[in-house]
Design a protein around this motif. Sequence first.
Motif, PDB file in Angstrom:
ATOM      1  N   SER A 123     -63.658 -37.644  25.552  1.00 31.93           N
ATOM      2  CA  SER A 123     -62.525 -37.119  25.504  1.00 31.93           C
ATOM      3  C   SER A 123     -62.245 -36.910  24.005  1.00 31.93           C
ATOM      4  O   SER A 123     -61.527 -35.804  23.882  1.00 31.93           O
ATOM      5  CB  SER A 123     -61.415 -37.768  26.313  1.00 31.93           C
ATOM      6  OG  SER A 123     -61.227 -39.127  25.932  1.00 31.93           O
ATOM      7  N   THR A 124     -62.562 -37.750  23.219  1.00 32.63           N
ATOM      8  CA  THR A 124     -62.053 -37.561  21.920  1.00 32.63           C
ATOM      9  C   THR A 124     -63.013 -36.550  21.125  1.00 32.63           C
ATOM     10  O   THR A 124     -62.302 -35.687  20.472  1.00 32.63           O
ATOM     11  CB  THR A 124     -62.638 -38.777  21.133  1.00 32.63           C
ATOM     12  OG1 THR A 124     -62.049 -40.157  21.801  1.00 32.63           O
ATOM     13  CG2 THR A 124     -61.794 -39.174  19.692  1.00 32.63           C
ATOM     14  N   LYS A 126     -64.167 -33.887  22.766  1.00 36.67           N
ATOM     15  CA  LYS A 126     -63.707 -32.578  23.463  1.00 36.67           C
ATOM     16  C   LYS A 126     -62.250 -32.295  22.780  1.00 36.67           C
ATOM     17  O   LYS A 126     -62.178 -30.913  22.718  1.00 36.67           O
ATOM     18  CB  LYS A 126     -63.274 -32.809  24.838  1.00 36.67           C
ATOM     19  CG  LYS A 126     -64.488 -32.856  25.924  1.00 36.67           C
ATOM     20  CD  LYS A 126     -64.032 -33.006  27.400  1.00 36.67           C
ATOM     21  CE  LYS A 126     -65.407 -32.906  28.409  1.00 36.67           C
ATOM     22  NZ  LYS A 126     -64.791 -33.235  29.927  1.00 36.67           N
ATOM     23  N   SER A 127     -61.466 -33.062  22.260  1.00 39.43           N
ATOM     24  CA  SER A 127     -60.169 -32.737  21.681  1.00 39.43           C
ATOM     25  C   SER A 127     -60.258 -32.135  20.251  1.00 39.43           C
ATOM     26  O   SER A 127     -59.531 -31.430  19.847  1.00 39.43           O
ATOM     27  CB  SER A 127     -59.301 -33.817  21.734  1.00 39.43           C
ATOM     28  OG  SER A 127     -59.624 -34.921  20.951  1.00 39.43           O
ATOM     29  N   LYS A 391     -53.308 -39.265  26.789  1.00 40.21           N
ATOM     30  CA  LYS A 391     -51.864 -38.602  25.976  1.00 40.21           C
ATOM     31  C   LYS A 391     -51.449 -39.096  24.908  1.00 40.21           C
ATOM     32  O   LYS A 391     -51.062 -38.062  23.922  1.00 40.21           O
ATOM     33  CB  LYS A 391     -50.824 -38.239  27.180  1.00 40.21           C
ATOM     34  CG  LYS A 391     -50.261 -39.852  27.234  1.00 40.21           C
ATOM     35  CD  LYS A 391     -48.950 -39.505  28.527  1.00 40.21           C
ATOM     36  CE  LYS A 391     -48.278 -40.995  28.793  1.00 40.21           C
ATOM     37  NZ  LYS A 391     -47.125 -40.571  29.398  1.00 40.21           N
ATOM     38  N   TRP A 393     -53.272 -40.050  22.404  1.00 43.63           N
ATOM     39  CA  TRP A 393     -54.129 -39.566  21.544  1.00 43.63           C
ATOM     40  C   TRP A 393     -53.901 -37.911  21.210  1.00 43.63           C
ATOM     41  O   TRP A 393     -53.720 -37.491  20.214  1.00 43.63           O
ATOM     42  CB  TRP A 393     -55.919 -39.850  21.809  1.00 43.63           C
ATOM     43  CG  TRP A 393     -56.777 -38.875  21.081  1.00 43.63           C
ATOM     44  CD1 TRP A 393     -57.226 -37.826  21.625  1.00 43.63           C
ATOM     45  CD2 TRP A 393     -57.144 -38.713  19.737  1.00 43.63           C
ATOM     46  NE1 TRP A 393     -58.045 -37.147  20.654  1.00 43.63           N
ATOM     47  CE2 TRP A 393     -57.959 -37.881  19.417  1.00 43.63           C
ATOM     48  CE3 TRP A 393     -56.818 -39.815  18.500  1.00 43.63           C
ATOM     49  CZ2 TRP A 393     -58.527 -37.541  18.235  1.00 43.63           C
ATOM     50  CZ3 TRP A 393     -57.571 -39.633  17.426  1.00 43.63           C
ATOM     51  CH2 TRP A 393     -58.421 -38.512  17.184  1.00 43.63           C
ATOM     52  N   ARG A 394     -53.920 -37.307  22.342  1.00 49.10           N
ATOM     53  CA  ARG A 394     -53.822 -35.985  22.355  1.00 49.10           C
ATOM     54  C   ARG A 394     -52.510 -35.411  21.755  1.00 49.10           C
ATOM     55  O   ARG A 394     -52.429 -34.611  21.031  1.00 49.10           O
ATOM     56  CB  ARG A 394     -53.991 -35.252  23.586  1.00 49.10           C
ATOM     57  CG  ARG A 394     -55.271 -35.418  24.429  1.00 49.10           C
ATOM     58  CD  ARG A 394     -55.386 -34.655  25.666  1.00 49.10           C
ATOM     59  NE  ARG A 394     -54.341 -34.898  26.680  1.00 49.10           N
ATOM     60  CZ  ARG A 394     -54.334 -35.746  27.545  1.00 49.10           C
ATOM     61  NH1 ARG A 394     -55.347 -36.575  27.546  1.00 49.10           N
ATOM     62  NH2 ARG A 394     -53.481 -36.158  28.356  1.00 49.10           N
ATOM     63  N   ASN A 395     -51.365 -36.092  22.071  1.00 49.99           N
ATOM     64  CA  ASN A 395     -49.983 -35.594  22.002  1.00 49.99           C
ATOM     65  C   ASN A 395     -49.560 -36.043  20.468  1.00 49.99           C
ATOM     66  O   ASN A 395     -48.747 -35.508  19.685  1.00 49.99           O
ATOM     67  CB  ASN A 395     -48.959 -35.966  22.877  1.00 49.99           C
ATOM     68  CG  ASN A 395     -49.288 -35.521  24.216  1.00 49.99           C
ATOM     69  OD1 ASN A 395     -49.959 -34.263  24.294  1.00 49.99           O
ATOM     70  ND2 ASN A 395     -48.778 -36.037  25.224  1.00 49.99           N
ATOM     71  N   ARG A 398     -53.882 -37.538  17.478  1.00 50.79           N
ATOM     72  CA  ARG A 398     -54.588 -36.544  16.891  1.00 50.79           C
ATOM     73  C   ARG A 398     -53.937 -35.597  15.987  1.00 50.79           C
ATOM     74  O   ARG A 398     -54.664 -35.386  14.872  1.00 50.79           O
ATOM     75  CB  ARG A 398     -55.316 -35.677  18.123  1.00 50.79           C
ATOM     76  CG  ARG A 398     -56.312 -34.581  17.661  1.00 50.79           C
ATOM     77  CD  ARG A 398     -56.716 -33.595  18.884  1.00 50.79           C
ATOM     78  NE  ARG A 398     -57.417 -32.380  18.685  1.00 50.79           N
ATOM     79  CZ  ARG A 398     -56.933 -31.277  18.483  1.00 50.79           C
ATOM     80  NH1 ARG A 398     -55.552 -30.980  18.132  1.00 50.79           N
ATOM     81  NH2 ARG A 398     -57.712 -30.268  17.929  1.00 50.79           N
TER      82      ARG A 398
END
Length: 421
Positions: A123-124, A126-127, A391, A393-395, A398
């Motif tokens: 997932s890391t 992919k982001s 979330k 990491w994503r929000n 990152r």
Amino acid sequence: MKNLMTYDLMETARNTNEWLGASARALAAYPIFGMVPSPMVNLTAAWGAVTERAFSRMVAKPAWGIRTFTGEDGRDHLVSIETLVDKPFGDLIHFKVSGRKPCKRRILLVAPMSGHYATLLRSTVKSLIVDNEVYITDWKNARDIPVSLGKFDIEDYTLYLVDFMRYLGPDLNVIAVCQPAPLTLAATAYLAEEEPEAQPHTLTLIGGPIDPDAAATEVTDFGRRVTMGQLEHLAIQRVGMKYAGVGRPVYPGLMQLTSFISMNADRHGKAFFDQIVREAKGEASESDAHNRFYDEYLAVMDMTAEFYLSTVERIFKNREIALNEFTVAGKPVDIGKITRVAVKTVEGANDDISAPGQCIAALGLCTGVPEAKKASHVEPGAGHYGIFAGKSWRNNIRPLVLDFIDTHQGLGGPKMRAVSS
């Protein structure tokens, strides 16, 4: 011989449970049972399906499963995986995006070698792949590496990172996730002294045990309680007859998995019970949340005995990185030699594996780095996995990491270099 037989005994137990699950599922599928109005038939089939899947995943390397994504241009871009450097204990791979110009930000993700495959960072990746050139260290399962290829300890690991960074060139940003943070810091310091022009622009350390004593956890307490002799006796076995690495001393993945699960046995037990019920009701699916998580979580790999033991002794017990006393091939590695690399640390406020305080210690060791090139972040409410996936990491994390990279990255195209074998 005893340790080799113990390894095969664990594999036999795993294989038997996989067979029992498959047998229960197949038995309950006989048409005759359709005449029996009993929920036990469905429960038996469900237990078999969940059990077979769980135990079969323990010896399978997960696929990356990153095939395509929609870019900013609105087009679907195919993603292929190319191996740039193939070494006995680990490869350097690149996620190549077709039909897209190379991105200015080039990121090397240093994946943990702590019991799971590099796909734990799927997932890391992919982001990041959307607007970055992404490379990652893909460590190999020690059970598949013949004894004739030699040892692999934390010094070898550090030199692998040096080779990978040297190959990719200085126009690079390195992100080390969890376990490799101390050794990535050491590899950067090694480059700073041996080949300063090969240093990356930035180094981001996420939830790593730079100084394990800065904040005690169950992991650090365990390292203090046992002696190295006890640890070797309890944890190390030799790869069994089934694999190419037969006879190689390892810390087995199945033993690691037992430790992982025992730390939260109630939660895992409930998760599997609930999944069996969902399967019996017909509510489970191939890619539901349970299967997505456990297909990765249960896929474990063996670590070489020398890597595991040297990690415990030198990183946790002797604190060689924390005290700036680490050596590689007899050569002292001085973290203070890092002067040009911008360094950022990321920690999770609720991390119970590498607690807040352990990773930020890296900034104190980087005495040669100007304060303007240092940064740190503690993510509220995030646990160990939340700081590189999910979330948080994503929000939050990152964007902060990419802003840090953009602030400190210079200009210039990629410069590939030769790498030693």
